[in-house]
Structures are given as structure tokens and as C-alpha cells.
Scaffold this motif. Structure first.
Motif, PDB file in Angstrom:
ATOM      1  N   THR A 240       0.684  -1.106  -0.045  1.00  0.00           N
ATOM      2  CA  THR A 240       0.064  -0.251   0.782  1.00  0.00           C
ATOM      3  C   THR A 240       0.350   1.430  -0.264  1.00  0.00           C
ATOM      4  OG1 THR A 240      -0.010  -0.134   2.333  1.00  0.00           O
ATOM      5  CG2 THR A 240      -1.936  -1.009   0.928  1.00  0.00           C
ATOM      6  N   MET A 241       2.203   0.969   0.245  1.00  0.00           N
ATOM      7  CA  MET A 241       3.285   2.032   0.144  1.00  0.00           C
ATOM      8  C   MET A 241       4.244   2.596  -1.067  1.00  0.00           C
ATOM      9  SD  MET A 241       4.637   1.628   3.918  1.00  0.00           S
ATOM     10  CE  MET A 241       5.229   3.229   3.963  1.00  0.00           C
ATOM     11  N   THR A 242       3.844   3.358  -1.079  1.00  0.00           N
ATOM     12  CA  THR A 242       5.358   3.848  -3.191  1.00  0.00           C
ATOM     13  C   THR A 242       6.713   2.704  -1.957  1.00  0.00           C
ATOM     14  OG1 THR A 242       6.018   5.912  -2.587  1.00  0.00           O
ATOM     15  CG2 THR A 242       3.943   5.722  -3.603  1.00  0.00           C
ATOM     16  N   ILE A 243       7.235   2.621  -3.149  1.00  0.00           N
ATOM     17  CA  ILE A 243       8.647   2.112  -2.996  1.00  0.00           C
ATOM     18  C   ILE A 243       9.510   3.799  -2.591  1.00  0.00           C
ATOM     19  CG2 ILE A 243      11.515   2.039  -4.221  1.00  0.00           C
ATOM     20  CD1 ILE A 243       8.915  -0.014  -3.936  1.00  0.00           C
ATOM     21  N   GLY A 244       9.594   4.824  -2.261  1.00  0.00           N
ATOM     22  CA  GLY A 244      10.202   5.950  -2.030  1.00  0.00           C
ATOM     23  C   GLY A 244       9.588   6.192  -0.413  1.00  0.00           C
ATOM     24  N   ALA A 245       8.060   6.276  -0.493  1.00  0.00           N
ATOM     25  CA  ALA A 245       7.734   6.147   1.029  1.00  0.00           C
ATOM     26  C   ALA A 245       8.152   5.095   1.874  1.00  0.00           C
ATOM     27  CB  ALA A 245       6.278   6.089   1.001  1.00  0.00           C
TER      28      ALA A 245
ATOM     29  N   ILE B 253      11.065   3.512   1.967  1.00  0.00           N
ATOM     30  CA  ILE B 253      12.633   3.845   1.993  1.00  0.00           C
ATOM     31  C   ILE B 253      12.956   4.463   3.207  1.00  0.00           C
ATOM     32  CG2 ILE B 253      15.011   4.335   1.001  1.00  0.00           C
ATOM     33  CD1 ILE B 253      14.100   2.535  -1.655  1.00  0.00           C
ATOM     34  N   THR B 254      12.319   6.387   3.006  1.00  0.00           N
ATOM     35  CA  THR B 254      12.761   7.463   3.420  1.00  0.00           C
ATOM     36  C   THR B 254      11.754   7.112   5.229  1.00  0.00           C
ATOM     37  OG1 THR B 254      10.188   7.977   2.781  1.00  0.00           O
ATOM     38  CG2 THR B 254      12.123   9.257   1.638  1.00  0.00           C
ATOM     39  N   GLU B 255      10.692   6.116   5.228  1.00  0.00           N
ATOM     40  CA  GLU B 255      10.321   6.216   7.028  1.00  0.00           C
ATOM     41  C   GLU B 255      11.454   6.055   8.012  1.00  0.00           C
ATOM     42  OE1 GLU B 255       6.255   3.876   8.355  1.00  0.00           O
ATOM     43  OE2 GLU B 255       7.709   2.297   7.165  1.00  0.00           O
ATOM     44  N   GLY B 256      12.624   4.885   7.094  1.00  0.00           N
ATOM     45  CA  GLY B 256      13.623   4.125   8.321  1.00  0.00           C
ATOM     46  C   GLY B 256      14.580   5.228   8.342  1.00  0.00           C
ATOM     47  N   VAL B 257      14.292   6.395   7.652  1.00  0.00           N
ATOM     48  CA  VAL B 257      15.743   7.066   7.088  1.00  0.00           C
ATOM     49  C   VAL B 257      15.354   8.156   8.204  1.00  0.00           C
ATOM     50  CG1 VAL B 257      16.815   8.989   5.808  1.00  0.00           C
ATOM     51  CG2 VAL B 257      16.390   6.712   4.917  1.00  0.00           C
ATOM     52  N   ILE B 258      14.022   8.640   8.149  1.00  0.00           N
ATOM     53  CA  ILE B 258      13.847   9.526   8.734  1.00  0.00           C
ATOM     54  C   ILE B 258      13.627   9.294  10.344  1.00  0.00           C
ATOM     55  CG2 ILE B 258      11.346  10.544   9.303  1.00  0.00           C
ATOM     56  CD1 ILE B 258      10.647  11.092   6.034  1.00  0.00           C
ATOM     57  N   LYS B 259      13.543   7.810  10.117  1.00  0.00           N
ATOM     58  CA  LYS B 259      12.963   7.558  12.148  1.00  0.00           C
ATOM     59  C   LYS B 259      14.159   7.746  12.570  1.00  0.00           C
ATOM     60  CE  LYS B 259      12.151   3.854  15.160  1.00  0.00           C
ATOM     61  NZ  LYS B 259      10.909   2.324  15.206  1.00  0.00           N
TER      62      LYS B 259
ATOM     63  N   GLU C  91      17.389   8.833  11.501  1.00  0.00           N
ATOM     64  CA  GLU C  91      18.208   9.867  11.108  1.00  0.00           C
ATOM     65  C   GLU C  91      18.321  11.382  11.322  1.00  0.00           C
ATOM     66  OE1 GLU C  91      20.689   9.013   7.492  1.00  0.00           O
ATOM     67  OE2 GLU C  91      21.153   7.123   7.628  1.00  0.00           O
ATOM     68  N   LYS C  92      17.140  10.998  11.626  1.00  0.00           N
ATOM     69  CA  LYS C  92      16.337  12.593  12.356  1.00  0.00           C
ATOM     70  C   LYS C  92      16.367  13.515  11.387  1.00  0.00           C
ATOM     71  CE  LYS C  92      15.175  10.675  16.009  1.00  0.00           C
ATOM     72  NZ  LYS C  92      15.135   9.516  16.141  1.00  0.00           N
ATOM     73  N   VAL C  93      15.778  13.146   9.959  1.00  0.00           N
ATOM     74  CA  VAL C  93      16.335  14.297   8.740  1.00  0.00           C
ATOM     75  C   VAL C  93      14.818  14.494   7.856  1.00  0.00           C
ATOM     76  CG1 VAL C  93      18.445  13.453   8.335  1.00  0.00           C
ATOM     77  CG2 VAL C  93      16.770  12.274   6.851  1.00  0.00           C
ATOM     78  N   SER C  94      14.906  15.649   7.182  1.00  0.00           N
ATOM     79  CA  SER C  94      13.776  16.552   6.468  1.00  0.00           C
ATOM     80  C   SER C  94      12.760  15.189   6.078  1.00  0.00           C
ATOM     81  CB  SER C  94      14.321  17.751   6.310  1.00  0.00           C
ATOM     82  OG  SER C  94      15.110  17.711   5.433  1.00  0.00           O
ATOM     83  N   LYS C  95      11.617  15.122   5.742  1.00  0.00           N
ATOM     84  CA  LYS C  95      11.346  14.421   4.793  1.00  0.00           C
ATOM     85  C   LYS C  95      12.254  14.598   3.037  1.00  0.00           C
ATOM     86  CE  LYS C  95       6.648  13.140   3.249  1.00  0.00           C
ATOM     87  NZ  LYS C  95       4.892  13.264   3.484  1.00  0.00           N
ATOM     88  N   SER C  96      12.274  16.040   2.777  1.00  0.00           N
ATOM     89  CA  SER C  96      13.153  16.285   1.006  1.00  0.00           C
ATOM     90  C   SER C  96      14.360  16.032   1.509  1.00  0.00           C
ATOM     91  CB  SER C  96      13.095  17.927   1.310  1.00  0.00           C
ATOM     92  OG  SER C  96      13.571  18.343   2.466  1.00  0.00           O
ATOM     93  N   ALA C  97      15.066  15.459   2.610  1.00  0.00           N
ATOM     94  CA  ALA C  97      16.213  15.257   2.352  1.00  0.00           C
ATOM     95  C   ALA C  97      16.330  13.281   2.761  1.00  0.00           C
ATOM     96  CB  ALA C  97      16.813  15.612   3.540  1.00  0.00           C
ATOM     97  N   ALA C  98      15.323  12.985   2.821  1.00  0.00           N
ATOM     98  CA  ALA C  98      15.557  12.085   3.369  1.00  0.00           C
ATOM     99  C   ALA C  98      14.901  10.975   1.848  1.00  0.00           C
ATOM    100  CB  ALA C  98      13.937  10.737   4.146  1.00  0.00           C
ATOM    101  N   TRP C  99      13.618  11.924   0.663  1.00  0.00           N
ATOM    102  CA  TRP C  99      13.299  11.272  -0.245  1.00  0.00           C
ATOM    103  C   TRP C  99      14.304  11.595  -1.714  1.00  0.00           C
ATOM    104  CZ3 TRP C  99       8.304  10.105  -0.893  1.00  0.00           C
ATOM    105  CH2 TRP C  99       8.095   9.460  -1.921  1.00  0.00           C
ATOM    106  N   LYS C 100      15.745  12.999  -0.972  1.00  0.00           N
ATOM    107  CA  LYS C 100      16.937  12.246  -1.677  1.00  0.00           C
ATOM    108  C   LYS C 100      17.801  11.179  -1.243  1.00  0.00           C
ATOM    109  CE  LYS C 100      21.058  15.718  -2.852  1.00  0.00           C
ATOM    110  NZ  LYS C 100      21.495  16.939  -2.264  1.00  0.00           N
ATOM    111  N   ARG C 101      17.722  10.875  -0.470  1.00  0.00           N
ATOM    112  CA  ARG C 101      17.996   9.572  -0.365  1.00  0.00           C
ATOM    113  C   ARG C 101      18.035   9.083  -0.705  1.00  0.00           C
ATOM    114  NH1 ARG C 101      23.542   6.951   1.578  1.00  0.00           N
ATOM    115  NH2 ARG C 101      22.197   5.347   3.317  1.00  0.00           N
ATOM    116  N   ALA C 102      16.011   8.651  -1.050  1.00  0.00           N
ATOM    117  CA  ALA C 102      15.775   6.958  -1.356  1.00  0.00           C
ATOM    118  C   ALA C 102      16.364   6.934  -2.636  1.00  0.00           C
ATOM    119  CB  ALA C 102      14.689   7.630  -1.553  1.00  0.00           C
ATOM    120  N   VAL C 103      16.121   8.598  -3.397  1.00  0.00           N
ATOM    121  CA  VAL C 103      16.843   8.213  -5.144  1.00  0.00           C
ATOM    122  C   VAL C 103      18.084   7.767  -4.912  1.00  0.00           C
ATOM    123  CG1 VAL C 103      17.198   9.663  -6.973  1.00  0.00           C
ATOM    124  CG2 VAL C 103      14.809  10.631  -5.211  1.00  0.00           C
TER     125      VAL C 103
END
Length: 342
Positions: free
Chosen positions: A109-114, A116-122, A124-136
Motif C-alpha cells: 500500500t506504500m510507494t517505494i520511496g515512502a 525507504i524514507t520511513e526508516g531514514v527519517i526515524k 537519522e532525524k532528517v527532513s522529509k525532502s532530505a530523506a526523499w533525496k536519500r531514497a533516490v
């Protein structure tokens, strides 16, 4: 020599069932060094996946419980003693896991990006945009074409090989020191298998991550591992370097595994050999060697007393009475990883 990144000592894991206690892991010990790949091999039910999942503390409790042992990670943390809240800081952050079937492991039910970013945000405490960039960046690292588009797709829109690459990206999201790959190539065709193995090897060179590979495919083991641990009936029956296990193995069970693999230098009309019999009942494991009932070389002592480990070299040991100085001399069978010693 530097301290191992992981030290597993006399690990015993059981499952409490209605019929009694299943002793799934019975005293497993091994080390893993930084930047090293070890493979844990054995037939289904030997305890290799339970061992790996216990290291990550992913085996459901109950019905499972750790009877005894220690899992020392990074020289300081005993995983066995951590509660779930403490384990959440380690799992996904310092340890990552690639599961066997990405279709059942990824959230449909979740996109690939969502995902990947879930664990990064939890962690590494980074912003959503930084986490999205990390996913790419991660999707690019694992060789996904058009990663900017892939992050917006759902798992069912990807092929099996692409989903496995996503699983690897998820496991690497927070730059873990340890990566556990549980049968990462089982559901893939041979060409994609080779690509995934090349990918893991390439990532290890770039990140110096330590890898535990759980598999029954000895061809995959030969491609990526430096050391091999052979498990049977919840115990380590042999361990050594890749060459020691493939060409100087000293346990009949290891010989049986090697003889069941197709060889290019054998007669194409010859049949593959299987190991006769079935693994023992782990509700009531045998007193002596667990492989004795299936072993063509079994002696009286094999059924009466556990052999313990005989040290063949600093890196090689085997739990078999044939390695005792008073045992009859048995040469390695032809086809068991090389030519017979006989």
C-alpha cells in the motif's frame, strides 16, 4: 587483528509448542569480521534462518525464546540483553536485513520511496525532502534505472529483480555495519541472481559492510563468501574458509551437500546424489552426532556421544569423530568439492 564486528557465542534458541520444545538452534558459535562475508549453509530446517533472525531479534517471542548464549555486536552490545525499544535503535540503523521474498516483505500500500524514507527519517532525524533525496540515491546505488520515477511506484509495478534491489536499498538506508541476506536470490532466475550477487559484492567494496549470507545454494556461496559455516539440526557441523570447505571438507554432511551440486567436469549422464534419510526430530534431538543416522561412515561412538569440534587449522573445524586420531581413515569422496584424498 581488530575485534570482530559480531561474536555469536553458544546461542541456543527454542520454540515452545503444544507438543513440547523444539530446539531449533543448539549452541551455535561464530565470529564475523569487518568487511567480511560469511555464508551459512544447510538444508531446510537446519536452523540457519532462525540464527540470522535471532541476531536481528525478529523471531516472535513467544513462541520462541533464547535459552542461552550471547550475541555481541560491535564489541560492546549484547543483543540478547536488549529490550525491544533498545533493539529498535540497532535494527535498521546498525543492522540491515534482506528478506527472502520481497513481494511479501514490502508494503503493497506504500510507494517505494515512502518505504525507504520511513526508516531514514526515524533513525537519522532528517527532513522529509532530505530523506526523499536519500531514497533516490539508494535506488541509484543498487542499479535501478530512472530512480526518480521508481520512488513513486508501488511494489506490484516492479519485476522480481527490481523488488529485490528495493529490498537491498531498504537494508542499506542507514548505512548499517552488518547486512544479513536471507536467501536473497532464491526466487530469481539465474541471470538476475548473478546481478544481485555482483551488486552485493560491489556495495560491500564501497561501504565496507559485513555480510551474513543465508543460503542453500553453494554456487552463490562460491561467488561471494570468504568463509562458510555448515549447519545441521541446529548445530554448526563444520566451518572454514571457502577453499577449506569446498576442497578440504572433513564432515560427511558437507560432502553430501557438495555432491548434490551439478559439476561441469562430471559425466553429463550421471545422476546427482542426494543425502538419504531425514533430519532428526528437534523435539528430542539425538544424544550423539545428529547426522549419525544418515551417515555412511557412522561408528558406534557417533550414536552415543557428541563429537564436539575437532580443529583442523586455525580457521577450520569439523564436528565429526572421523577426525579423531584413532578413527579409521576415510578419504573425501569424488565429487565432494574436489578429488578424493584416498
Amino acid at each position: 587483528m581488530s575485534k570482530p564486528i559480531l561474536e555469536v557465542r553458544d546461542l541456543k534458541v527454542s520454540f515452545k509448542m503444544h507438543a513440547g520444545e523444539v530446539q531449533a538452534v543448539r549452541g551455535v558459535s561464530f565470529d564475523l569480521n569487518k568487511g567480511e562475508t560469511i555464508a551459512i549453509v544447510g538444508e531446510s530446517g537446519c536452523g540457519k534462518s532462525v540464527t540470522a533472525q535471532t541476531i536481528m531479534r525478529l523471531v516472535p517471542t513467544p513462541p520462541s525464546f533464547i535459552k542461552s548464549g550471547a550475541i555481541v555486536f560491535d564489541g560492546k552490545t549484547d543483543i540478547v540483553k536488549l529490550n525491544e525499544k533498545q533493539m529498535e535503535k540497532v535494527r535498521g540503523n546498525e543492522m540491515g536485513m534482506i528478506f527472502q521474498d520481497p513481494m511479501t516483505s514490502l508494503n503493497p500500500t506504500m510507494t517505494i520511496g515512502a518505504q525507504i524514507t520511513e526508516g531514514v527519517i526515524k533513525h537519522e532525524k532528517v527532513s522529509k525532502s532530505a530523506a526523499w533525496k536519500r531514497a533516490v540515491e539508494l535506488l541509484s546505488l543498487v542499479g535501478m534505472s530512472n530512480p526518480e520515477q521508481r520512488v513513486h511506484q508501488f511494489p506490484h509495478e516492479l519485476s522480481g529483480g527490481m523488488r529485490q534491489r528495493v529490498m537491498i536499498a531498504l537494508a542499506l538506508a542507514c548505512n548499517p555495519k552488518l547486512l544479513i541476506a536471507d536467501e536473497p536470490t532464491t526466487a530469481l532466475d539465474v541471470t538476475i541472481q548473478a546481478q544481485i550477487i555482483d551488486l552485493l559484492r560491489d556495495i560491500q567494496k564501497k561501504t565496507d559492510t559485513s555480510i551474513i549470507l543465508i543460503t542453500h545454494d553453494l554456487g552463490v556461496v562460491a561467488e561471494i563468501a570468504q568463509r562458510v559455516i555448515v549447519m545441521y539440526a541446529g548445530k554448526v557441523v563444520e566451518q572454514g574458509t571457502l577453499d577449506e570447505i569446498f576442497y578440504e571438507s572433513r564432515h560427511p554432511y558437507t560432502w553430501g551437500l557438495l555432491k548434490s551440486v551439478p559439476r561441469l567436469d562430471s559425466d553429463r549422464n550421471s545422476e546427482l546424489e542426494s543425502i538419504p534419510g531425514s533430519p532428526p526430530d528437534l523435539y528430542a534431538p539425538p544424544v550423539g552426532c545428529a547426522f549419525a543416522a544418515r551417515c555412511p561412515y557412522a561408528m558406534k561412538i557417533c550414536k552415543e556421544q557428541d563429537p564436539g569440534h575437532f580443529h583442523i587449522s586455525d580457521s577450520h573445524s569439523a564436528a565429526c569423530w572421523l577426525n579423531h586420531e584413532d578413527a579409521p581413515k576415510v578419504g573425501r569422496p569424488v565429487g565432494a568439492g574436489g578429488h578424493a584424498n584416498g
